[in-house]
Design an enzyme around this catalytic site. Structure first.
Site, PDB file in Angstrom:
ATOM      1  N   GLY A 164       0.831  -1.191   0.000  1.00  0.00           N
ATOM      2  CA  GLY A 164       0.000   0.000   0.000  1.00  0.00           C
ATOM      3  C   GLY A 164       0.871   1.248   0.000  1.00  0.00           C
ATOM      4  O   GLY A 164       0.629   2.199  -0.729  1.00  0.00           O
ATOM      5  N   GLU A 206       1.881   6.018   7.487  1.00  0.00           N
ATOM      6  CA  GLU A 206       3.283   6.162   7.090  1.00  0.00           C
ATOM      7  C   GLU A 206       3.962   7.318   7.825  1.00  0.00           C
ATOM      8  O   GLU A 206       5.140   7.242   8.157  1.00  0.00           O
ATOM      9  CB  GLU A 206       3.406   6.361   5.579  1.00  0.00           C
ATOM     10  CG  GLU A 206       2.749   5.270   4.735  1.00  0.00           C
ATOM     11  CD  GLU A 206       3.167   3.865   5.098  1.00  0.00           C
ATOM     12  OE1 GLU A 206       4.313   3.666   5.547  1.00  0.00           O
ATOM     13  OE2 GLU A 206       2.334   2.936   4.956  1.00  0.00           O
TER      14      GLU A 206
END
Ligand code: ZN
Length: 1033
Positions: free
Chosen positions: A438, A474
Site C-alpha cells: 500500500g 506512514e
C-alpha cells in the site's frame, strides 16, 4: 509499510505460518572444517560473536570469552542467537531466564504443608535423582558422544561448520544473522542506473568500526557482480581484497590473516553491477503509459524487509543503523529523489547528470533507504521546518492536492503529539505506478501506490478516507520505526502495531469527518478472527528465516498490535499517561533500537500510581490468541471466567493461557457515556464482583475497546436482546456491533446455536447504524458463501429471503445520489452491494441505468465514488457491458476508479472471462501483476470461478512466487482467497496434498496451516449447523 489492500476490511484477515527452520537441514554444501583442515589450516580464534552450530539434533554454541564479560552488544547478540534457536553455554540459567523475553516467569507459589504421602514420594524421588547424578558425575562426560573422549590438550571443544563460498573457499560465517563484531558507521553510495538496458552499476564505500577483535567482515549482498573490492584499515593504504560469497544467505565476507582490533575504524569499498529487479523489491524498474500512450520507464526502490541488499552491499538488519550519503546519475530529462534533500548536481563526461544528496543527519536502518529515478512532477508546501511535497506522474499532478493538504496537517499533529519535531528538512510522498504494498515509510521519501495517495477533486470522502489513513500510518512511522526501530523483525509490531494505532487515532482527532472509527472497529473484528486460530502467533514472536520475516507482515503485527494498544490506552488510570509514556519512549530511544519490554517500561515509568504496564501487557504480547470471558450472575454476585478462545476442529484441545484483562462493563442504569464504564481486572481464571440485583443487564467490553470475546450465557443474552428490542439506543453502536460479532464467533466455537444468532438479529429491523449492519451482513454473507459453494441451493435461497426480509427496508431507503457522510456511504455501499448480489430487482435496475448513463455521457457524468463498485459489478454480469467495462478499464487513468472496474470485471460469472482475467493478471501487461491478488480474491467470491482460481494457483505456483515472495502478504492473501470457502473433506485433502508437495516453495507457510484449519472449521460448522439452518431459516 502498509501492505494491505486498504479498500476493504478483508485486509485484517491475512494469515501467517510457523516455519521450522530449514537452515539447519538443507545445506548440501556445508563442509565440516575438522575433516577438511587443509582448506583452512589455522583454526580461527573465536571472537565474541563466534558461534558454531551443529545439525539440529545438537545445536551448541561455543564462546571464546570468559564468563562474565558480556556487554550490551553481546546481550543483543545473545538475543539474536536465541532467536536462532541456540542455547548458550557459559551463562548461568538464572541470567538466561531473566533476559529472555520468551520465557514467562512462573508465578510465586504459596507455601503449603505437604501431606505425609507426598513427603514419602518426594524423598524417594530425591534419592533416585541423587543416585543418577552421582553415576553421571563419575562417568566421563564424553561417554554418550559419538566421537568418545577428547585428549585433554584439545582446547576447542567443538569445531565450527562453515559453508562453502561460490569460489570453493570456506565462507567464514555460518548463520543467518550477521556477526556483531563489525558495525557500519556510514555508507557512501554511488548508483548509475541505465533505464534502457535495465541494469545499474554501483560503488559502495562502507565505513565501519570494529567492536570486538575479529578476522572477518560479513555483510549482505544479493546477486551483484562485484568488479573491485578494496579495504583500508585506519590510516593505512587501501589494498585489494578477495570477497567471498555465500549465495543461499545472500552474504559476502572478507577474511583477514590478522585480527582487526576492537576500537579500530576501517573502510570497505565495493564496485559492482547488477540488473534492475523485475519484481517489486530491491531497485526495480517500473513503467506507465503517458497521455499519448507512450511507455515511460522509471526506477524505484522497496527495501523492507530484506531487499536493501539487492541494491547495495550492506549490513541489512534493522539493528545496524548508519548514515548514508547517496549519489545517483540520470539522463538530463529525468529527476532523482532520495531520503535527503539534494545537495548538488554535476554534469558527468558521458552526458549524464549526477545528483548528490545531503548526508543523513540521523542514523538509519538499511530498510528505510530509498531512491527514485523518474520524470515526476510535484506540488509542495512548508510545514514548520519541513518542505512537504507530493510527486506523481505528470498526468496526475492535479490529483495530489488532497494528499499534500492531509500530509501537512498530519505532520503538524504528530510534531505536537510526540513533542519531537520530524527531524528532516523535507518529506516527499511519491505515487509510483507499479507498487505492490500500500505504501512504504522510507525516511523522508514515502512511496505509495497511486490508489493510496492520489484522489481527484470529485472523489468521495470514502476514497479520501483511504488516502488519509495510509498517509497517517506512514507518517507515524517517521517516529515509530524510523526514529526508534525494533531490534529485529520478531518485534515488527512495535513498528506496525503502533503506526496502525496512530493512524486511527490521529484521523479521529484531525479529520473527525472521515468517520474512521467504523473501519477501526471492523479491523479489530478481523484481527480476532485470525488470532482465534491455532496457527496464529504471539505478537512478539521468534523469526528465523527470510520467509518468516516476510510473514510477520500480517494482521497480528498490524491490527492485533493496534488493538492491544487501544485496550491499553483505554485502561490506563491517568489522563495522558499513554501519550506521556510514548513521548518518554521516543525520547529515551531516539536513534536507537528497542524491544517490546522497552515500550512497556516507558509506559510504567510515567505512571504516578505505579500501574505496572509490563505485567499487564506481556500477557498480550508473549502468547498467541485472546480470552473468552464468560459471565454468570447469582444474586448480587457476578462471576467472570476466562479461557483461551481457540477455534479448533478437535473438540478437546485446551490451553492454560491466562490474560491480564482490563474488563470494562456498563449496565442498564448507565450505558452510553464514557463515565458509565466500570473496570474489573481479571488476572486469574475467574473473579467476582458485586452488582445490585436490580440491574437488568450487563454489557462487557464497552465499545469493544478490549481484545476479547464475551459469552453472557442464555439469561444474559436474553436480557440484552430484550433491552435492544425495546430500544436499540440503550447501547452505543460499537456495543451493538460487538454483540453481533460475538454471537457469530461463539457459534463458530460451538458455544451457541444458530438459533441464538437469529434471536439476536431479531432486533436488527430497528438498526440503522453502519457498524452493526455491516458486521451482520458480512457474517451472513460468509455463511451464504459457504452454503453456495456446498451447493446447498435450497438454503441459499432461504438465506436470501432472510437477508432481504431483515435488511430489505433499509436497502430500499438508500439513495443513488452523492452522499456526504462517510459513514452513510459505507452503509449504503454494503447494503446495495448485498442487495444487487442477491438480485434484488430495484437495485440491479438502478445500477444498470446508472451504468448506461455513465457510458453514454462519454466520461462527463460521474458515478458517486461509493456506488461505483456496485454499478460496475452489476454491469459486468452482462456479456455486452463486460466488454464495455473492459475497454473503459484499458483507458481509465484514475487508479481508484480503475480498481473498482477491475473488481467488477472479476466478479463476472462467465468462466471464459474469468480464465482470461487470471492469465492477464499473471502476464502483467493489460492488468498489472500487482492487481492479481485482487482479481483472485474477487473471482473466489463467485460460484463460477472459485475452482478455476484454485486450479490456476496450483498450475502457476512457481510463477506466482517469482512475483510475490513466499510468505509475503500478497501470497498470504492469495492462499486465503482460494481456500477460505472450502468446507469438504475432499477439498481439505486437495489443499493439503498440493501445499505439502511444495516443500521449500511454500509448504511451511503459516498461511497454509491457517488455510487447513479454516477448511476443517468450515466443515465442522456446516456439518453441525445444516439441520439447524434447515429448521430455522
Ligand atoms: Zn506500516
Amino acid at each position: 509499510m502498509d501492505p494491505f489492500d486498504s479498500n476493504s476490511t478483508d485486509q485484517a484477515n491475512l494469515p501467517r505460518n510457523m516455519i521450522e527452520n530449514s537452515m539447519f537441514e538443507e545445506e548440501p554444501d556445508v563442509v565440516d572444517l575438522a575433516r577438511d583442515s587443509t582448506a583452512f589450516p589455522t583454526f580461527p580464534a573465536l571472537d565474541p560473536d563466534e558461534v558454531v552450530y551443529e545439525p539440529r539434533s545438537s545445536r551448541l554454541l561455543v564462546r571464546g570469552l570468559g564468563e562474565n564479560d558480556m556487554d550490551e552488544d553481546e546481550e543483543d547478540y545473545e538475543s539474536s542467537a536465541r532467536l536462532l534457536g541456540m542455547s548458550f553455554m557459559n551463562r548461568s540459567s538464572a541470567h538466561r531466564s531473566n533476559s529472555s523475553p520468551y520465557t514467562r516467569q512462573a508465578p510465586p507459589r504459596s507455601c503449603s504443608r505437604p501431606s505425609a504421602r507426598t513427603m514419602v514420594v518426594c524423598v524417594l524421588f530425591l534419592v533416585i535423582v541423587a543416585s543418577m547424578t552421582m553415576v553421571l558425575y563419575f562417568l566421563p562426560g564424553c561417554t554418550f558422544t559419538k566421537t568418545g573422549c577428547r585428549k585433554p590438550n584439545q582446547t576447542a571443544p567443538i569445531e565450527p561448520v562453515y559453508p562453502v563460498s561460490t569460489n570453493g573457499e570456506l565462507f567464514p560465517w555460518a548463520q543467518l544473522r550477521l556477526p556483531q563484531s563489525i558495525r557500519p558507521v556510514g555508507y557512501d553510495l554511488t548508483l548509475n542506473p541505465d533505464l534502457e538496458n535495465m541494469t545499474f552499476t554501483g560503488r559502495a564505500v562502507i565505513n565501519m568500526s570494529v567492536r570486538h577483535d575479529t578476522n572477518r567482515i560479513v555483510l549482505h549482498s544479493a546477486n551483484f557482480n562485484i568488479t573491485k573490492a578494496s579495504f583500508k584499515l585506519g590510516d593505512e593504504k587501501a589494498r585489494d581484497v578477495t570477497v567471498l560469497e555465500y549465495k543461499p544467505r545472500q552474504q559476502i565476507a572478507v577474511k583477514f590473516s590478522e585480527d582487526l582490533k576492537a576500537g579500530q575504524f576501517c573502510v570497505l569499498t565495493l564496485e559492482y553491477s547488477a540488473n534492475l529487479s523485475h519484481t517489486y523489491d530491491g531497485f526495480y524498474n517500473s513503467s506507465y503509459s503517458d497521455k499519448n500512450g507512450k511507455k515511460r520507464v522509471l526506477a524505484a526502490t522497496q527495501f523492507e524487509p530484506l531487499s536493501a541488499r539487492k541494491a547495495f552491499p550492506c549490513f541489512d538488519e534493522p539493528f545496524f543503523k548508519a548514515t548514508f550519503l547517496i549519489r545517483i546519475s540520470r539522463k538530463p530529462n529525468y529527476m532523482t529523489l532520495s531520503n535527503m534533500p539534494k545537495a548538488k548536481t554535476t554534469s558527468l563526461p558521458n552526458g549524464l547528470m549526477q545528483d548528490e544528496f545531503e548526508k543523513t543527519g540521523v542514523n538509519m536502518s538499511t530498510y528505510l533507504v530509498a531512491f527514485i529515478v523518474a520524470d515526476f512532477s510535484s506540488t509542495s508546501k512548508n510545514v514548520s521546518e519541513t518542505v512537504v511535497s507530493v510527486y506523481s506522474v505528470p498526468e496526475k499532478k492535479e490529483h495530489t492536492d488532497y494528499a499534500l493538504d492531509t500530509a501537512s496537517k498530519l505532520l503538524e499533529f504528530y510534531n505536537n503529539f510526540f513533542e519531537i519535531n520530524y527531524p528532516l528538512k523535507k518529506l516527499d510522498l511519491v505515487a509510483i505506478p507499479d507498487f505492490l504494498a500500500g505504501a512504504m515509510e522510507n525516511w523522508g521519501l514515502i512511496t505509495f501506490r497511486e490508489t493510496t495517495l492520489l484522489v481527484g477533486k470529485q472523489s468521495s470522502s470514502l476514497e479520501k478516507q483511504v488516502v488519509a489513513s495510509v498517509i497517517a500510518h506512514e507518517l507515524a512511522h517517521q517516529w515509530f520505526g524510523n526514529l526508534v526501530t525494533m531490534r529485529w523483525w520478531n518485534d515488527l509490531w512495535l513498528n506496525e502495531g503502533f503506526a496502525t494505532y496512530m493512524q486511527y487515532m490521529s484521523l479521529q482527532t484531525v479529520f473527525p469527518e472521515l468517520d474512521i472509527g467504523n473501519l477501526f472497529l471492523a479491523v479489530r473484528f478481523r484481527a480476532l478472527d485470525k488470532d482465534a486460530l491455532n496457527s496464529s502467533h504471539a505478537v512478539s514472536t521468534e523469526v528465523n528465516t527470510p520467509e518468516q520475516v516476510e510473514e510477520m507482515f500480517d494482521s497480528v503485527s498490524y491490527e492485533k498490535g493496534a488493538s492491544i494498544l487501544l485496550m491499553l490506552n483505554a485502561s490506563l488510570l491517568e489522563e495522558q499517561q499513554f501519550r506521556k509514556g510514548i513521548i518518554q519512549y521516543l525520547k529515551q530511544f531516539s536513534g536507537l533500537n528497542t524491544g517490546t519490554d522497552d515500550l512497556w517500561n516507558s509506559l510504567t515509568q510515567v505512571s504516578t500510581q505505579h500501574q505496572n504496564v509490563s505485567e499487564m501487557m506481556s500477557s498480550w504480547t508473549s502468547q498467541k490468541g485472546f480470552p473468552l470471558v464468560t459471565v454468570s450472575r447469582k444474586g448480587d454476585e457476578v462471576t467472570l471466567t476466562q479461557e483461551h478462545f481457540l477455534l479448533t476442529s478437535e473438540n478437546a484441545t485446551h490451553t492454560s493461557s491466562l490474560w491480564n484483562i482490563p474488563v470494562t462493563y456498563v449496565n442498564d442504569s448507565c450505558s452510553l457515556a464514557p463515565e458509565c464504564r466500570q473496570v474489573f481486572t481479571l488476572k486469574t481464571k475467574s473473579g467476582t464482583f458485586k452488582l445490585p440485583e436490580s440491574v437488568k443487564w450487563l454489557k462487557l467490553n464497552y465499545r469493544n475497546t478490549g481484545f476479547y470475546i464475551v459469552d453472557y450465557g442464555d439469561e444474559g443474552w436474553a436480557a440484552l436482546l430484550d433491552a435492544l428490542s425495546h430500544n436499540v439506543s440503550v447501547l452505543t453502536h460499537e456495543d451493538r456491533a460487538s454483540l453481533i460479532y460475538n454471537v457469530f464467533a461463539l457459534s463458530r466455537l460451538g458455544r451457541v446455536s444458530f438459533h441464538q444468532i437469529l434471536n439476536l438479529l431479531n432486533y436488527i429491523f430497528n438498526e440503522t447504524e453502519t457498524s452493526p449492519v455491516t458486521e451482520a451482513l458480512l457474517q451472513l454473507n460468509n455463511i451464504n458463501q459457504l452454503l453456495d459453494k456446498r451447493q446447498e441451493h435450497g438454503l441459499v435461497a432461504r438465506m436470501k429471503t432472510y437477508i432481504l426480509h431483515h435488511f430489505g427496508s433499509l436497502m430500499d431507503k438508500q439513495t443513488w445520489e452523492e452522499e456526504k457522510s462517510v459513514s452513510k456511504q459505507e452503509l449504503r455501499s454494503v447494503l446495495l452491494e448485498t442487495a444487487c448480489s442477491l438480485n434484488k430487482e430495484n437495485c440491479s435496475q438502478q445500477a444498470k441505468a446508472l451504468f448506461k448513463q455513465y457510458v453514454e455521457s462519454n466520461g462527463t457524468m460521474r458515478i458517486p465514488g461509493d456506488l461505483q463498485q456496485v454499478v460496475f459489478t452489476v454491469a459486468a454480469q452482462s456479456a455486452e457491458d463486460w466488454s464495455t467495462l473492459l475497454s473503459m478499464y484499458g483507458h481509465a487513468t484514475y487508479d481508484s476508479e480503475k480498481r473498482k472496474m477491475l473488481r467488477g470485471l472479476a466478479s463476472t460469472q462467465d468462466t471464459r472471462h474469468i480464465v482470461w482475467l487470471l492469465k492477464a493478471g499473471l502476464k502483467g501487461d493489460l492488468i498489472q501483476t500487482q492487481e492479481l491478488p485482487l482479481v483472485i480474491s474477487t473471482v473466489c467470491k463467485g460460484f463460477a470461478g472459485y475452482l478455476f482460481a484454485w486450479d490456476f494457483i496450483q498450475e502457476n505456483w512457481d510463477r506466482l512466487i517469482e512475483k510475490f515472495p513466499v510468505g509475503s502478504f500478497a501470497i498470504q492473501s492469495i492462499i486465503k482467497s482460494v481456500t477460505s470457502q472450502f468446507s469438504t473433506q475432499a477439498q481439505l485433502n486437495q489443499v493439503q496434498g498440493f501445499f505439502s508437495s511444495l516443500k521449500e516453495r511454500g509448504s511451511q507457510m503459516r498461511s497454509v496451516q491457517e488455510a487447513l484449519e479454516t477448511i476443517k472449521l468450515n466443515k465442522r460448522w456446516v456439518d453441525n449447523n445444516l439441520s439447524a439452518l434447515q429448521k430455522w431459516l
